[in-house]
Design a protein around this motif. Structure first.
Motif, PDB file in Angstrom:
ATOM      1  N   GLN A 156       0.881  -1.172   0.000  1.00 41.28           N
ATOM      2  CA  GLN A 156       0.000   0.000   0.000  1.00 41.28           C
ATOM      3  C   GLN A 156       0.918   1.221   0.000  1.00 41.28           C
ATOM      4  O   GLN A 156       1.797   1.332   0.857  1.00 41.28           O
ATOM      5  N   ILE A 157       0.695   2.137  -0.917  1.00 40.38           N
ATOM      6  CA  ILE A 157       1.564   3.308  -1.031  1.00 40.38           C
ATOM      7  C   ILE A 157       0.725   4.568  -0.940  1.00 40.38           C
ATOM      8  O   ILE A 157      -0.216   4.758  -1.720  1.00 40.38           O
ATOM      9  N   ALA A 158       1.056   5.435  -0.004  1.00 41.03           N
ATOM     10  CA  ALA A 158       0.351   6.713   0.131  1.00 41.03           C
ATOM     11  C   ALA A 158       0.742   7.633  -1.006  1.00 41.03           C
ATOM     12  O   ALA A 158       1.830   7.531  -1.582  1.00 41.03           O
ATOM     13  N   GLY A 159      -0.160   8.562  -1.339  1.00 38.28           N
ATOM     14  CA  GLY A 159       0.120   9.551  -2.372  1.00 38.28           C
ATOM     15  C   GLY A 159       0.061  10.956  -1.804  1.00 38.28           C
ATOM     16  O   GLY A 159       0.150  11.164  -0.598  1.00 38.28           O
ATOM     17  N   ALA A 160      -0.120  11.931  -2.704  1.00 40.45           N
ATOM     18  CA  ALA A 160      -0.144  13.331  -2.276  1.00 40.45           C
ATOM     19  C   ALA A 160      -1.368  13.632  -1.417  1.00 40.45           C
ATOM     20  O   ALA A 160      -1.313  14.450  -0.504  1.00 40.45           O
ATOM     21  N   LEU A 161      -2.504  12.972  -1.718  1.00 42.10           N
ATOM     22  CA  LEU A 161      -3.724  13.178  -0.944  1.00 42.10           C
ATOM     23  C   LEU A 161      -3.904  12.119   0.131  1.00 42.10           C
ATOM     24  O   LEU A 161      -4.424  12.392   1.207  1.00 42.10           O
ATOM     25  N   ALA A 162      -3.488  10.895  -0.190  1.00 42.48           N
ATOM     26  CA  ALA A 162      -3.721   9.768   0.735  1.00 42.48           C
ATOM     27  C   ALA A 162      -2.694   9.801   1.854  1.00 42.48           C
ATOM     28  O   ALA A 162      -1.583   9.328   1.699  1.00 42.48           O
ATOM     29  N   ARG A 163      -3.081  10.328   2.988  1.00 44.92           N
ATOM     30  CA  ARG A 163      -2.139  10.464   4.099  1.00 44.92           C
ATOM     31  C   ARG A 163      -2.541   9.626   5.294  1.00 44.92           C
ATOM     32  O   ARG A 163      -2.167   9.923   6.405  1.00 44.92           O
ATOM     33  N   ARG A 164      -3.290   8.587   5.009  1.00 51.72           N
ATOM     34  CA  ARG A 164      -3.563   7.639   6.070  1.00 51.72           C
ATOM     35  C   ARG A 164      -3.739   6.257   5.475  1.00 51.72           C
ATOM     36  O   ARG A 164      -4.654   6.008   4.711  1.00 51.72           O
ATOM     37  N   ILE A 165      -2.815   5.374   5.817  1.00 52.59           N
ATOM     38  CA  ILE A 165      -2.892   3.984   5.400  1.00 52.59           C
ATOM     39  C   ILE A 165      -3.354   3.162   6.597  1.00 52.59           C
ATOM     40  O   ILE A 165      -2.834   3.313   7.694  1.00 52.59           O
ATOM     41  N   VAL A 166      -4.319   2.297   6.367  1.00 54.19           N
ATOM     42  CA  VAL A 166      -4.847   1.441   7.428  1.00 54.19           C
ATOM     43  C   VAL A 166      -4.631  -0.004   7.013  1.00 54.19           C
ATOM     44  O   VAL A 166      -4.845  -0.358   5.853  1.00 54.19           O
ATOM     45  N   GLU A 174      -3.175 -16.109   9.246  1.00 55.17           N
ATOM     46  CA  GLU A 174      -3.690 -16.800   8.068  1.00 55.17           C
ATOM     47  C   GLU A 174      -4.832 -15.970   7.488  1.00 55.17           C
ATOM     48  O   GLU A 174      -5.733 -15.550   8.214  1.00 55.17           O
ATOM     49  N   VAL A 175      -4.770 -15.719   6.197  1.00 53.74           N
ATOM     50  CA  VAL A 175      -5.754 -14.833   5.569  1.00 53.74           C
ATOM     51  C   VAL A 175      -6.421 -15.526   4.388  1.00 53.74           C
ATOM     52  O   VAL A 175      -5.876 -16.478   3.804  1.00 53.74           O
ATOM     53  N   GLU A 176      -7.593 -15.038   4.034  1.00 49.69           N
ATOM     54  CA  GLU A 176      -8.352 -15.573   2.920  1.00 49.69           C
ATOM     55  C   GLU A 176      -8.207 -14.675   1.694  1.00 49.69           C
ATOM     56  O   GLU A 176      -8.041 -13.465   1.817  1.00 49.69           O
ATOM     57  N   GLN A 177      -8.282 -15.279   0.532  1.00 53.43           N
ATOM     58  CA  GLN A 177      -8.245 -14.514  -0.708  1.00 53.43           C
ATOM     59  C   GLN A 177      -9.483 -13.615  -0.797  1.00 53.43           C
ATOM     60  O   GLN A 177     -10.606 -14.047  -0.549  1.00 53.43           O
ATOM     61  N   GLY A 178      -9.259 -12.350  -1.139  1.00 54.49           N
ATOM     62  CA  GLY A 178     -10.366 -11.411  -1.260  1.00 54.49           C
ATOM     63  C   GLY A 178     -10.769 -10.741   0.033  1.00 54.49           C
ATOM     64  O   GLY A 178     -11.537  -9.774   0.027  1.00 54.49           O
ATOM     65  N   GLN A 179     -10.262 -11.230   1.156  1.00 50.53           N
ATOM     66  CA  GLN A 179     -10.561 -10.633   2.459  1.00 50.53           C
ATOM     67  C   GLN A 179      -9.912  -9.246   2.546  1.00 50.53           C
ATOM     68  O   GLN A 179      -8.818  -9.030   2.024  1.00 50.53           O
ATOM     69  N   GLN A 180     -10.557  -8.308   3.211  1.00 49.20           N
ATOM     70  CA  GLN A 180      -9.978  -6.980   3.347  1.00 49.20           C
ATOM     71  C   GLN A 180      -8.702  -7.026   4.193  1.00 49.20           C
ATOM     72  O   GLN A 180      -8.708  -7.567   5.287  1.00 49.20           O
ATOM     73  N   PHE A 181      -7.628  -6.444   3.672  1.00 49.04           N
ATOM     74  CA  PHE A 181      -6.403  -6.341   4.471  1.00 49.04           C
ATOM     75  C   PHE A 181      -6.096  -4.905   4.845  1.00 49.04           C
ATOM     76  O   PHE A 181      -5.212  -4.640   5.672  1.00 49.04           O
ATOM     77  N   GLY A 182      -6.833  -3.948   4.254  1.00 49.81           N
ATOM     78  CA  GLY A 182      -6.551  -2.570   4.608  1.00 49.81           C
ATOM     79  C   GLY A 182      -7.384  -1.582   3.817  1.00 49.81           C
ATOM     80  O   GLY A 182      -8.304  -1.957   3.078  1.00 49.81           O
ATOM     81  N   PHE A 183      -7.022  -0.310   3.977  1.00 53.20           N
ATOM     82  CA  PHE A 183      -7.767   0.785   3.365  1.00 53.20           C
ATOM     83  C   PHE A 183      -6.802   1.954   3.205  1.00 53.20           C
ATOM     84  O   PHE A 183      -5.986   2.218   4.093  1.00 53.20           O
ATOM     85  N   ILE A 184      -6.881   2.641   2.064  1.00 51.55           N
ATOM     86  CA  ILE A 184      -6.080   3.850   1.870  1.00 51.55           C
ATOM     87  C   ILE A 184      -7.039   5.001   1.624  1.00 51.55           C
ATOM     88  O   ILE A 184      -7.815   4.973   0.676  1.00 51.55           O
ATOM     89  N   LYS A 185      -6.986   6.015   2.458  1.00 45.66           N
ATOM     90  CA  LYS A 185      -7.925   7.127   2.317  1.00 45.66           C
ATOM     91  C   LYS A 185      -7.546   8.030   1.142  1.00 45.66           C
ATOM     92  O   LYS A 185      -6.392   8.410   0.983  1.00 45.66           O
ATOM     93  N   PHE A 186      -8.537   8.335   0.329  1.00 39.80           N
ATOM     94  CA  PHE A 186      -8.458   9.320  -0.750  1.00 39.80           C
ATOM     95  C   PHE A 186      -7.531   8.905  -1.889  1.00 39.80           C
ATOM     96  O   PHE A 186      -6.957   9.754  -2.565  1.00 39.80           O
ATOM     97  N   GLY A 187      -7.438   7.621  -2.146  1.00 35.38           N
ATOM     98  CA  GLY A 187      -6.740   7.150  -3.336  1.00 35.38           C
ATOM     99  C   GLY A 187      -5.233   7.087  -3.181  1.00 35.38           C
ATOM    100  O   GLY A 187      -4.643   7.751  -2.350  1.00 35.38           O
ATOM    101  N   SER A 188      -4.592   6.261  -3.975  1.00 35.33           N
ATOM    102  CA  SER A 188      -3.142   6.146  -3.981  1.00 35.33           C
ATOM    103  C   SER A 188      -2.744   5.041  -4.938  1.00 35.33           C
ATOM    104  O   SER A 188      -3.217   5.006  -6.061  1.00 35.33           O
ATOM    105  N   ARG A 189      -1.951   4.079  -4.446  1.00 39.42           N
ATOM    106  CA  ARG A 189      -1.410   3.068  -5.339  1.00 39.42           C
ATOM    107  C   ARG A 189      -1.134   1.787  -4.562  1.00 39.42           C
ATOM    108  O   ARG A 189      -0.780   1.813  -3.383  1.00 39.42           O
TER     109      ARG A 189
END
Length: 219
Positions: A156-166, A174-189
């Motif tokens: 997860q990479i923050a950008g100029a607007l995305a200043r909060r990575i969760v 152990e994780v499942e495919q498609g399961q949420q692993f995070g969130f980046i506010k206001f877009g990024s990469r």
């Protein structure tokens, strides 16, 4: 349409700001009809923008051991062979997905397995398409090893607007495919690093959907 929990605070602050702004206009300019309608319109547009930032659509996810599903909505901006030097320390196929402010910002595990590596890196806030954003911006690095022993690394990479990575994962989990692993506010990469020999199913410029688009097929 449902909304992601990461947006509750932002939506509440937006509503508070709109309420205060409209109250001030009504108090100081009670007869300014045109100004009031301009503020009404801007308030509505702002509220809609904030809502769409944090939307979290529900849909069925089709899992497959050999498929690498897209971790985020966006546009494919990089497909190239690179040296992954942080954890894997070998050559990989990198696929990068740019998330614009209008995309869904939920991030999903591309494969199922065990989290073998996790690290958060504080950093800069260069625009997400900058060549050095992958190594200099605020970011997380996550590596998952599947049951066949194949490891896929992603960031997860923050950008100029995305200043909060969760993030919601940790090493050993152990994780499942498609399961949420995070969130980046206001877009990024999001960058994904795949083993050489992986069949890539997307092209530069393709619009992709997190949890639905099959980025690649593992050998």
């Amino acid at each position: 349409m449902t909304f992601h929990k990461e947006g509750y605070t932002s939506m509440a602050l937006c509503i508070l700001f709109i309420f205060v702004l409209n109250a001030l206009v009504h108090f100081y300019y009670p007869d300014a009809t045109i100004l009031k309608w301009i503020i009404y319109t801007l308030s509505f547009v702002l509220f809609v923008i904030i809502l769409q930032f944090f939307r979290s659509p529900n849909f069925a996810i089709t899992t497959h051991n050999q498929h690498v599903i897209c971790p985020a909505d966006g546009k494919v901006v990089v497909i190239e062979e690179v040296e992954e030097s942080e954890f894997l320390k070998d050559k990989r196929i990198q696929i990068s997905v740019f998330m614009s402010p209008v995309n869904v910002h939920v991030n999903r595990n591309p494969i199922a397995g065990v989290v073998k590596y996790f690290k958060y890196h504080p950093g800069k806030y260069l625009v997400a398409w900058h060549p050095k954003s992958s190594t200099e911006n605020e970011r997380t690095t996550i590596a998952i090893e599947n049951e066949a022993g194949v490891t896929v690394l992603f960031r997860q990479i923050a950008g100029a607007l995305a200043r909060r990575i969760v993030w919601y994962v940790k090493e050993g989990q152990e994780v499942e495919q498609g399961q949420q692993f995070g969130f980046i506010k206001f877009g990024s990469r999001v960058d994904i690093f795949l083993p050489l020999g992986t069949k890539v199913n997307v092209n530069l410029g393709d619009k992709v959907k997190g949890g639905r688009t099959i980025l690649a097929e593992l050998a």
